[in-house]
Design a protein around this motif. Sequence first.
Motif, PDB file in Angstrom:
ATOM      1  N   PRO A 113      33.996  70.937  -1.090  1.00  0.00           N
ATOM      2  CA  PRO A 113      35.568  70.695  -1.079  1.00  0.00           C
ATOM      3  C   PRO A 113      35.894  72.279  -1.272  1.00  0.00           C
ATOM      4  O   PRO A 113      35.184  72.969  -2.167  1.00  0.00           O
ATOM      5  N   MET A 114      37.356  72.913  -1.080  1.00  0.00           N
ATOM      6  CA  MET A 114      37.551  73.842  -1.339  1.00  0.00           C
ATOM      7  C   MET A 114      37.809  74.076  -3.141  1.00  0.00           C
ATOM      8  O   MET A 114      38.703  72.803  -3.455  1.00  0.00           O
ATOM      9  N   ARG A 115      38.028  75.284  -3.216  1.00  0.00           N
ATOM     10  CA  ARG A 115      38.683  75.356  -4.771  1.00  0.00           C
ATOM     11  C   ARG A 115      39.728  76.104  -4.834  1.00  0.00           C
ATOM     12  O   ARG A 115      39.926  77.186  -5.173  1.00  0.00           O
ATOM     13  N   SER A 150      41.952  71.644   1.620  1.00  0.00           N
ATOM     14  CA  SER A 150      40.027  71.586   1.425  1.00  0.00           C
ATOM     15  C   SER A 150      40.696  71.455   3.322  1.00  0.00           C
ATOM     16  O   SER A 150      39.812  71.572   3.969  1.00  0.00           O
ATOM     17  N   CYS A 151      41.591  69.822   3.644  1.00  0.00           N
ATOM     18  CA  CYS A 151      41.763  69.360   4.840  1.00  0.00           C
ATOM     19  C   CYS A 151      42.129  70.710   6.019  1.00  0.00           C
ATOM     20  O   CYS A 151      41.407  70.969   6.715  1.00  0.00           O
ATOM     21  N   TYR A 207      39.368  73.828   6.719  1.00  0.00           N
ATOM     22  CA  TYR A 207      37.926  73.574   7.621  1.00  0.00           C
ATOM     23  C   TYR A 207      38.636  73.455   9.195  1.00  0.00           C
ATOM     24  O   TYR A 207      38.170  73.844   9.963  1.00  0.00           O
ATOM     25  N   TRP A 220      42.464  68.638  -1.975  1.00  0.00           N
ATOM     26  CA  TRP A 220      41.857  67.760  -1.239  1.00  0.00           C
ATOM     27  C   TRP A 220      42.606  68.590  -0.080  1.00  0.00           C
ATOM     28  O   TRP A 220      42.211  68.286   1.281  1.00  0.00           O
ATOM     29  N   TRP A 246      33.648  78.138  -2.247  1.00  0.00           N
ATOM     30  CA  TRP A 246      33.537  76.937  -1.393  1.00  0.00           C
ATOM     31  C   TRP A 246      32.670  75.978  -2.068  1.00  0.00           C
ATOM     32  O   TRP A 246      31.455  76.669  -2.184  1.00  0.00           O
TER      33      TRP A 246
END
Length: 279
Positions: free
Chosen positions: A230-232, A38-39, A42, A35, A219
């Motif tokens: 959420p990114m993986r 992901s933040c 972005y 997480w 993505w």
Amino acid sequence: MKMPMPFDNSFFCRKFLTGDSYRSPALPPAPPPAWWRSCAFYYRLFLGPVRWLCAKAARGECSDAAWVHASAWVGELMEGLGCPILIDGMDQFDRLEGPCLFVGNHMSTLETFLLPSIIRPHRPVTFVVKKSLTTMPFFGAVMRSRDPIVVERVNPRQDLTAVLEGGQRLLAKGVSVIVFPQSTRSRQFNEEHFNTIGIKLARKAGVPVVPVALKTDAWGKGRRVKELGPMRPGMPVRFAFGEALSVQGNGKAEHAAVCDFIRDRLARWEAEDGVNGEP
């Protein structure tokens, strides 16, 4: 007509924009937690290439070179997330004499960001896009600067007319077109939802179709804002271009060939990556 490369400020830009294929260099694993990654992604995306390109568009300076530069920048951010980018078959369209139709599956927001830096250095190109992408704040100016074919996604007959008329105009000018015939983004490829609009345009304009298989679920799809999922970290990003097809007759055989190419590649990649289901 290839576009000159006005920048060579990164490994990604230098290596990605040449040759028939691309493989990311060895990437270190992205540290947990996901997480947080992901933040961070972005944050870098919106304060980096998105802000830079939107500012260019607001000043009327969103050139093809700027578009490709921002696209390659997003590729670097994905590699920074630990997601290797693997691309095959760029020679399938590089050797074509004139414009073509790129017809592919639609899995996430990522392909819209990355395809410009894959295709535009080889040939002029634009997208078929839904109208909302051209009217959204800031980024709408970027999309409008690309002279896209705009569809409403309300009346299929009107959309077909818009694609056929706008597509023929662009193709006659030597501009290739990218179309995603699915009604929405999806990890799963469902042929029933994969319409023939690209085949119809290619037949009408007399240009070849280049199948595009892509796997961009690194993505993810958001629940509230589907573009911001959420990114993986660590998941491969894959693109493959198939052999160009000349549309004959009613185009059913070519449509089936495009579907076969996409389905087969996705099955192979799913087996290699060991990805199961939605997050």
